[in-house]
Design a protein around this motif. Structure first.
Motif, PDB file in Angstrom:
ATOM      1  N   ALA A  29       0.866  -1.414   0.000  1.00  0.00           N
ATOM      2  CA  ALA A  29      -0.123  -0.004   0.183  1.00  0.00           C
ATOM      3  C   ALA A  29       0.738   1.220  -0.157  1.00  0.00           C
ATOM      4  O   ALA A  29       0.350   1.926  -0.309  1.00  0.00           O
ATOM      5  CB  ALA A  29      -0.677  -0.651   1.494  1.00  0.00           C
ATOM      6  N   LEU A  30       2.124   1.733   0.322  1.00  0.00           N
ATOM      7  CA  LEU A  30       2.988   2.651   1.136  1.00  0.00           C
ATOM      8  C   LEU A  30       3.448   2.613  -0.803  1.00  0.00           C
ATOM      9  O   LEU A  30       3.130   3.576  -1.140  1.00  0.00           O
ATOM     10  CB  LEU A  30       3.569   2.135   2.420  1.00  0.00           C
ATOM     11  N   ALA A  31       4.108   1.449  -1.014  1.00  0.00           N
ATOM     12  CA  ALA A  31       4.469   2.210  -2.354  1.00  0.00           C
ATOM     13  C   ALA A  31       3.875   1.967  -3.352  1.00  0.00           C
ATOM     14  O   ALA A  31       3.967   3.010  -4.116  1.00  0.00           O
ATOM     15  CB  ALA A  31       4.930  -0.175  -2.532  1.00  0.00           C
ATOM     16  N   ALA A  32       2.725   1.637  -3.041  1.00  0.00           N
ATOM     17  CA  ALA A  32       1.577   2.118  -4.805  1.00  0.00           C
ATOM     18  C   ALA A  32       1.451   3.527  -4.255  1.00  0.00           C
ATOM     19  O   ALA A  32       1.079   4.357  -5.003  1.00  0.00           O
ATOM     20  CB  ALA A  32      -0.346   1.572  -4.121  1.00  0.00           C
ATOM     21  N   PHE A  33       0.805   4.089  -2.913  1.00  0.00           N
ATOM     22  CA  PHE A  33       0.612   5.397  -2.385  1.00  0.00           C
ATOM     23  C   PHE A  33       1.752   6.644  -3.234  1.00  0.00           C
ATOM     24  O   PHE A  33       1.765   7.605  -3.707  1.00  0.00           O
ATOM     25  CB  PHE A  33       0.728   6.014  -0.898  1.00  0.00           C
ATOM     26  N   ILE A  34       3.216   6.005  -2.698  1.00  0.00           N
ATOM     27  CA  ILE A  34       4.126   6.977  -2.836  1.00  0.00           C
ATOM     28  C   ILE A  34       4.254   6.413  -4.560  1.00  0.00           C
ATOM     29  O   ILE A  34       5.592   7.499  -5.123  1.00  0.00           O
ATOM     30  CB  ILE A  34       5.641   5.965  -2.949  1.00  0.00           C
ATOM     31  N   GLU A  35       3.990   5.894  -5.858  1.00  0.00           N
ATOM     32  CA  GLU A  35       4.107   6.163  -6.886  1.00  0.00           C
ATOM     33  C   GLU A  35       2.979   6.796  -7.433  1.00  0.00           C
ATOM     34  O   GLU A  35       2.726   6.776  -8.171  1.00  0.00           O
ATOM     35  CB  GLU A  35       3.979   4.407  -7.339  1.00  0.00           C
ATOM     36  N   GLY A  36       1.974   7.256  -6.611  1.00  0.00           N
ATOM     37  CA  GLY A  36       1.371   7.980  -7.506  1.00  0.00           C
ATOM     38  C   GLY A  36       0.039   7.230  -7.865  1.00  0.00           C
ATOM     39  O   GLY A  36      -1.098   7.621  -7.593  1.00  0.00           O
ATOM     40  N   ARG A  37      -0.409   5.628  -7.334  1.00  0.00           N
ATOM     41  CA  ARG A  37      -1.244   4.891  -7.513  1.00  0.00           C
ATOM     42  C   ARG A  37      -1.794   5.021  -5.952  1.00  0.00           C
ATOM     43  O   ARG A  37      -2.324   3.953  -5.507  1.00  0.00           O
ATOM     44  CB  ARG A  37      -1.121   3.607  -8.013  1.00  0.00           C
ATOM     45  N   TYR A  38      -2.650   6.032  -5.636  1.00  0.00           N
ATOM     46  CA  TYR A  38      -4.063   6.672  -4.246  1.00  0.00           C
ATOM     47  C   TYR A  38      -4.797   5.575  -4.284  1.00  0.00           C
ATOM     48  O   TYR A  38      -4.897   4.441  -2.793  1.00  0.00           O
ATOM     49  CB  TYR A  38      -3.908   7.226  -4.451  1.00  0.00           C
ATOM     50  N   ALA A  39      -5.500   5.352  -5.062  1.00  0.00           N
ATOM     51  CA  ALA A  39      -6.534   4.315  -5.066  1.00  0.00           C
ATOM     52  C   ALA A  39      -5.806   3.088  -5.119  1.00  0.00           C
ATOM     53  O   ALA A  39      -6.606   2.018  -4.077  1.00  0.00           O
ATOM     54  CB  ALA A  39      -7.591   4.122  -6.659  1.00  0.00           C
ATOM     55  N   ASP A  40      -4.939   2.219  -5.857  1.00  0.00           N
ATOM     56  CA  ASP A  40      -4.246   0.741  -5.855  1.00  0.00           C
ATOM     57  C   ASP A  40      -3.693   1.123  -4.133  1.00  0.00           C
ATOM     58  O   ASP A  40      -4.206   0.007  -3.449  1.00  0.00           O
ATOM     59  CB  ASP A  40      -2.812   0.630  -6.172  1.00  0.00           C
ATOM     60  N   ALA A  41      -3.486   1.718  -3.676  1.00  0.00           N
ATOM     61  CA  ALA A  41      -2.997   2.070  -1.739  1.00  0.00           C
ATOM     62  C   ALA A  41      -4.057   2.017  -1.587  1.00  0.00           C
ATOM     63  O   ALA A  41      -4.272   0.425  -0.480  1.00  0.00           O
ATOM     64  CB  ALA A  41      -2.057   3.279  -1.479  1.00  0.00           C
ATOM     65  N   GLU A  42      -4.858   2.471  -1.592  1.00  0.00           N
ATOM     66  CA  GLU A  42      -6.564   2.396  -0.614  1.00  0.00           C
ATOM     67  C   GLU A  42      -7.199   0.472  -1.208  1.00  0.00           C
ATOM     68  O   GLU A  42      -7.576   0.248  -0.207  1.00  0.00           O
ATOM     69  CB  GLU A  42      -7.198   3.435  -0.982  1.00  0.00           C
ATOM     70  N   ASP A  43      -7.158   0.286  -2.027  1.00  0.00           N
ATOM     71  CA  ASP A  43      -7.546  -1.007  -2.128  1.00  0.00           C
ATOM     72  C   ASP A  43      -7.066  -2.255  -1.108  1.00  0.00           C
ATOM     73  O   ASP A  43      -7.478  -2.697  -0.883  1.00  0.00           O
ATOM     74  CB  ASP A  43      -7.291  -1.201  -3.965  1.00  0.00           C
ATOM     75  N   SER A  44      -5.363  -1.800  -1.174  1.00  0.00           N
ATOM     76  CA  SER A  44      -4.285  -2.411  -0.841  1.00  0.00           C
ATOM     77  C   SER A  44      -5.104  -2.536   0.924  1.00  0.00           C
ATOM     78  O   SER A  44      -5.275  -3.727   1.141  1.00  0.00           O
ATOM     79  CB  SER A  44      -3.016  -1.991  -1.258  1.00  0.00           C
ATOM     80  N   LEU A  45      -4.828  -1.725   1.443  1.00  0.00           N
ATOM     81  CA  LEU A  45      -5.146  -1.442   2.542  1.00  0.00           C
ATOM     82  C   LEU A  45      -6.296  -1.658   2.895  1.00  0.00           C
ATOM     83  O   LEU A  45      -6.997  -2.149   3.596  1.00  0.00           O
ATOM     84  CB  LEU A  45      -5.376  -0.267   2.976  1.00  0.00           C
TER      85      LEU A  45
END
Length: 383
Positions: A29-45
């Motif tokens: 989730a953190l990696a996705a957020f840092i890459e600008g993939r906010y929706a993916d970060a949220e989905d991961s969590l």
């Protein structure tokens, strides 16, 4: 004695294993957020929340923080409520629930505001009961008592008490607290003195520096504000938010080369901070907090570079690249930011001799805000 050592060692290993497992779980989730993939970060969590039996409060908290950052107040509130229900004894969870009650109070009808404001105060009070050294919660209580009417529990005496409690725990924060009281009482000289005292003790904290410079700017003391920023950067040259603010002041003073260099440096610092977080092998909640802050700084720096190019006509290609990245990566709910980005992009298109694209950008601004005078005026000139 040996038995106690063995037990301690077992507990230590268990704690280390738990942290490592938790870090591994939130890392995608953190990696996705840092890459600008906010929706993916949220989905991961969310996936982690659905399958996890332990530590659900922490996952709820992280989902609340991401949604707050994205501007989805109602969803964030729901997650913070879940976090508090799962683990009511954590001060940070109570604090953020209070923050979201406050945000909801601002949006509520005249009849709904009082109830939500009281709930915000109660959440901050709970945070302080759980952690008497929770300065942020105490600051919110101070602000509440300063500004809320007596019928809602506001009290100058209680505000003064909070200021004293804060000062007894952290001298720098105490100066910041007293500055809020002086602002309410319109005692500008005392307010400036409080900020100066806070800056002297800031030890890297940007808040006193920004507060003092902002006070000077409101009093039309731009050179004093620049001096505050420049002095701070001599000791802490890597602070992205200070560099970005200084860039804007340089531009207003027509020091365009300095403005450009400060804006570029601001982007570099935010990007480096995110890269360091991405390399962390054991990310935790604080890693997320740092990523939220750094990503905000990065987006702001991208906009600053684009605005600089739009206003000066310098570095137009870089300005275009920065603004298109800014518009592509900003959260969908950042409406005001999208309006600003499109408006500056329209100006860059016009400067590059691309009137059709400029018109499209200005029309998109007007779709979001039909009363935007700058976009309407610019569109009229092109047509």
């Amino acid at each position: 004695m040996a038995r106690h050592v063995v037990i301690f060692f077992i507990v230590l290993v268990c704690l280390s294993s738990t942290r490592e497992a938790a870090s591994t779980e939130i890392r995608p989730a953190l990696a996705a957020f840092i890459e600008g993939r906010y929706a993916d970060a949220e989905d991961s969590l969310k996936t982690l929340f659905a399958k996890s039996r332990n530590d659900r409060a922490r996952i709820c908290y992280l989902l609340g923080r991401i949604n707050t950052w994205e501007g989805d107040i109602e969803t964030a509130f729901d997650w913070f409520e879940k976090a508090v229900k799962a683990e009511s004894e954590t001060a940070d969870y109570q604090y953020w629930l209070g923050m979201l009650y406050g945000a909801r109070a601002q949006r509520a009808s005249i009849f709904g505001k009082p109830g939500k404001a009281r709930r915000a105060r109660k959440a901050f009070e709970m945070a302080v009961r759980l952690d008497p050294n929770h300065i942020a919660a105490r600051i919110k209580l101070l602000e509440y008592h300063l500004h809320a009417p007596g019928i809602l529990g506001g009290s100058r005496e209680k505000a003064l008490k909070q200021a004293s409690e804060i000062a007894s725990r952290n001298t720098m924060e105490g100066h910041m607290a007293w500055a809020l009281i002086h602002a309410k009482e319109k005692a500008q000289d005392k307010r400036e003195k409080a900020y100066l005292d806070a800056v002297a003790l800031a030890n890297g904290d940007v808040r006193p520096v920004i507060s003092l410079a902002t006070l000077y700017l409101r009093d039309d003391r731009r050179l004093d504000a620049i001096r505050v920023y420049e002095t701070y950067l001599q000791s802490y040259p890597d602070r992205s938010t200070i560099l970005r603010r200084l860039s804007n002041q340089y531009r207003l003073e027509k020091e365009n080369d300095k403005a450009y260099q400060a804006a570029r440096r601001s982007l570099e610092m935010a990007t480096e901070a995110l890269a360091a977080l991405a390399a962390d092998s054991q990310p935790d909640v604080q890693s997320f907090e740092n990523a939220l802050r750094a990503e905000g700084f990065r987006l702001q720096a991208l906009y600053a570079i684009g605005r600089f190019s739009a206003l000066t006509g310098m570095e137009l290609d870089l300005g275009f690249e920065s603004l298109t990245t800014y518009l592509r990566q900003q959260p969908a709910r950042w409406k005001f930011a999208r309006i600003n980005g499109l408006y500056r992009l329209g100006r860059i298109y016009a400067r590059r001799g691309e009137p059709d694209l400029a018109r499209d950008a200005y029309r998109n601004v007007l779709k979001l805000n039909k009363d935007h005078k700058g976009a309407r005026k610019a569109l009229e000139k092109l047509e």
